[in-house]
Design a protein around this motif. Sequence first.
Motif, PDB file in Angstrom:
ATOM      1  N   GLN A  71       0.849  -1.180   0.000  1.00 55.56           N
ATOM      2  CA  GLN A  71       0.000   0.000   0.000  1.00 55.56           C
ATOM      3  C   GLN A  71       0.890   1.236   0.000  1.00 55.56           C
ATOM      4  O   GLN A  71       1.798   1.351   0.808  1.00 55.56           O
ATOM      5  N   ARG A  72       0.623   2.114  -0.922  1.00 53.04           N
ATOM      6  CA  ARG A  72       1.330   3.385  -1.014  1.00 53.04           C
ATOM      7  C   ARG A  72       0.263   4.477  -1.086  1.00 53.04           C
ATOM      8  O   ARG A  72      -0.845   4.224  -1.545  1.00 53.04           O
ATOM      9  N   ASP A  73       0.598   5.671  -0.683  1.00 50.15           N
ATOM     10  CA  ASP A  73      -0.356   6.765  -0.855  1.00 50.15           C
ATOM     11  C   ASP A  73      -0.711   6.855  -2.339  1.00 50.15           C
ATOM     12  O   ASP A  73       0.170   6.980  -3.190  1.00 50.15           O
ATOM     13  N   GLY A  74      -1.985   6.710  -2.641  1.00 51.52           N
ATOM     14  CA  GLY A  74      -2.458   6.819  -4.011  1.00 51.52           C
ATOM     15  C   GLY A  74      -2.364   5.563  -4.857  1.00 51.52           C
ATOM     16  O   GLY A  74      -2.774   5.589  -6.015  1.00 51.52           O
ATOM     17  N   HIS A  75      -1.844   4.460  -4.296  1.00 53.25           N
ATOM     18  CA  HIS A  75      -1.650   3.255  -5.116  1.00 53.25           C
ATOM     19  C   HIS A  75      -1.789   1.981  -4.285  1.00 53.25           C
ATOM     20  O   HIS A  75      -1.341   1.928  -3.137  1.00 53.25           O
ATOM     21  N   LEU A  76      -2.348   0.951  -4.906  1.00 57.95           N
ATOM     22  CA  LEU A  76      -2.297  -0.402  -4.377  1.00 57.95           C
ATOM     23  C   LEU A  76      -1.451  -1.195  -5.358  1.00 57.95           C
ATOM     24  O   LEU A  76      -1.700  -1.180  -6.566  1.00 57.95           O
TER      25      LEU A  76
END
Length: 191
Positions: A178-183
């Motif tokens: 999990q990243r800010d703005g992205h899976l």
Amino acid sequence: MVRSKTVWATALLLTATLGAAAVPAVAAPAAAPLAAAACPTGWSSLGKTRSGSTSGEYITNVRTGRHACYDRFVVDVPDATAAQLGYSVRYVNRLIGDPSGEVIPVRGGAILEIVVRAPAYDPDTGAATYSGRTGRRLPGVNLTGYRTFRDTRFGGSFEGQTQFGLGVRARLPFRVLQRDGHLVVDVAHTW
């Protein structure tokens, strides 16, 4: 000086002759495990789930990438923080579209079902924010040259969550980031 060159040449010739005789013909493939050892380990093929809510955020794109040890599947949810992104990623025998209940064919030796807890439409207006069509390949995703990925399908977006089918070569280990703005879903090339 001539004697040291002769000794050196004799030693080199003797080493080459004995070395070739002492090394079995199957020794060359031993280099392959060294390359594999550099790839990440510790991943599994077991399902991975995390609850989360992306109230007001929505999916805008899906893309893929090739890496030395794995193929990568990325779902863009631009305004969601990593803490908000909920998901379920697991191997399934068939991709069953939600909510239709219809089987969506996915090519490959195994199918990863990826459910992101974010809609592919604007919750306020209902307008599509991602151009995927149920049962169809994902727009803009070309899997030519991938070692692991074989197919992608849009399962649909219903009640605030979106479903994708990812066809892979075999049931291989994967991880979810999990990243800010992205899976991000990475599927290894090998065990």
